[in-house]
Design an enzyme around this catalytic site. Structure first.
Site, PDB file in Angstrom:
ATOM      1  N   GLY A 203       0.799  -1.218   0.000  1.00  0.00           N
ATOM      2  CA  GLY A 203       0.000   0.000   0.000  1.00  0.00           C
ATOM      3  C   GLY A 203       0.832   1.269   0.000  1.00  0.00           C
ATOM      4  O   GLY A 203       1.954   1.317  -0.502  1.00  0.00           O
ATOM      5  N   ASP A 228      -5.470  -8.111  -7.118  1.00  0.00           N
ATOM      6  CA  ASP A 228      -5.067  -8.128  -5.711  1.00  0.00           C
ATOM      7  C   ASP A 228      -3.914  -7.152  -5.531  1.00  0.00           C
ATOM      8  O   ASP A 228      -2.824  -7.367  -6.073  1.00  0.00           O
ATOM      9  CB  ASP A 228      -4.642  -9.532  -5.277  1.00  0.00           C
ATOM     10  N   LEU A 229      -4.130  -6.086  -4.780  1.00  0.00           N
ATOM     11  CA  LEU A 229      -3.158  -5.009  -4.659  1.00  0.00           C
ATOM     12  C   LEU A 229      -1.802  -5.520  -4.196  1.00  0.00           C
ATOM     13  O   LEU A 229      -1.689  -6.152  -3.144  1.00  0.00           O
ATOM     14  CB  LEU A 229      -3.675  -3.954  -3.669  1.00  0.00           C
ATOM     15  N   ASP A 230      -0.768  -5.239  -5.011  1.00  0.00           N
ATOM     16  CA  ASP A 230       0.628  -5.554  -4.680  1.00  0.00           C
ATOM     17  C   ASP A 230       0.846  -7.038  -4.415  1.00  0.00           C
ATOM     18  O   ASP A 230       1.751  -7.421  -3.669  1.00  0.00           O
ATOM     19  CB  ASP A 230       1.094  -4.737  -3.466  1.00  0.00           C
ATOM     20  N   GLU A 231       0.056  -7.893  -5.052  1.00  0.00           N
ATOM     21  CA  GLU A 231       0.209  -9.324  -4.835  1.00  0.00           C
ATOM     22  C   GLU A 231       0.393 -10.092  -6.140  1.00  0.00           C
ATOM     23  O   GLU A 231       0.305 -11.322  -6.157  1.00  0.00           O
ATOM     24  CB  GLU A 231      -0.989  -9.882  -4.061  1.00  0.00           C
TER      25      GLU A 231
END
Length: 286
Positions: A203, A228-231
């Site tokens: 984040g 999926d954020l930053d995944e």
């Protein structure tokens, strides 16, 4: 050996369920067409049961002929495969916000000929980097994004990607979260640089998070974009050693160098077809 005056250089990358005879079939197909292998790497993943391979070769055959041959081979082995001209510069759109260090590094490397991409446009949600893009002779497209205009703005970006026939989209510190729809449209061809060593400190403001935890190493992660954020699947990570004397600001400055290095390597490996997806992981043939 093939005749240098008539040969062409190609790169083949593939994945398929692992079984005996794959390497023999690939090399045999190349031999049948007069090919000479100049580089070959392979990996069998015991966890997923998949086989991965990347081959560079010289051959007098035309690309259409080779695609027909590998199409038949692909059906036989249930392969996902791609054939391309070796060294061809990949058409790329770079997306930015206000930070210049990553996009500037990509533009410098492209101009120097050390990054096999053709940056066909720079897209910014702020106009801040217009002059930088134009300095390098690149078209700059200002597409602002707000909560109310996000869907429209993303549609404009995707239209531009299609119009320019772009094969790769690079988020060079583009400080916007892409919608699941846009992530799906760019699946496997959008690379983000996250200014942290994932999976830690996801984040916003990761260097401030890292400072608060008193880390001794900071890092950056280049990964494929997913909903999926930053995944997304990780392509490359880099680190720099730090200590207690660093402030959040000095961590940020040091991290900028790490980000540039990690992103440039990830973009180059993708453009050279050295990265193959293995579920939520990647196989990288360096």
């Amino acid at each position: 050996m093939t005749d240098a005056a008539t040969t062409r250089r190609y790169v083949l990358s593939l994945s398929c369920p692992d079984r005996p005879g794959i390497v023999h079939a690939v090399s045999g197909t190349l031999a049948e067409h007069g090919g000479n292998i100049t580089e070959s790497q392979q990996f069998g993943d015991a966890d997923t049961g998949l086989f991965f391979m990347r081959v560079e070769f010289e051959v007098p055959a035309e690309q259409d002929t080779l695609e027909g041959a590998f199409g038949a081979l692909g059906e036989r082995f249930a392969m996902t495969w791609r054939l391309d001209v070796a060294g061809r510069r990949m058409r790329t759109v770079v997306m930015v916000s206000k930070a210049a260090h990553c996009v500037n590094d990509l533009l410098v490397r492209e101009r120097a000929g050390t990054l096999p991409v053709d940056i066909v446009a720079v897209v910014g949600n702020h106009p801040t980097l217009r002059s930088l893009a134009e300095f390098y002779g690149k078209p700059f497209h200002h597409i602002p994004v707000t909560a109310d205009t996000k869907a429209t703005a993303e549609a404009k970006v995707l239209d531009l990607v299609d119009e320019l026939d772009a094969e790769l989209v690079v988020l060079a510190r583009y400080m916007q979260i892409l919608s699941p729809e846009m992530c799906g449209a760019l699946k496997g061809r959008a690379i983000n640089i996250h200014h942290s060593f994932l999976p830690s400190f996801k984040g916003a403001r990761p260097y401030f998070q890292a400072h608060d935890r008193g880390v001794k190493l900071i890092g950056a992660t280049a990964h494929y974009v997913t909903a999926d954020l930053d995944e997304g699947p990780i392509i490359e990570q880099d680190i720099e050693r730090v200590d207690h004397s660093y402030t959040p600001e000095s961590l940020t400055a040091t991290g900028a160098d790490v980000e540039r290095r990690a992103l440039a390597r990830a973009v180059r490996w993708h453009a050279e077809h050295r990265v193959l997806l293995d579920g939520h992981r990647t196989i990288v043939f360096k």
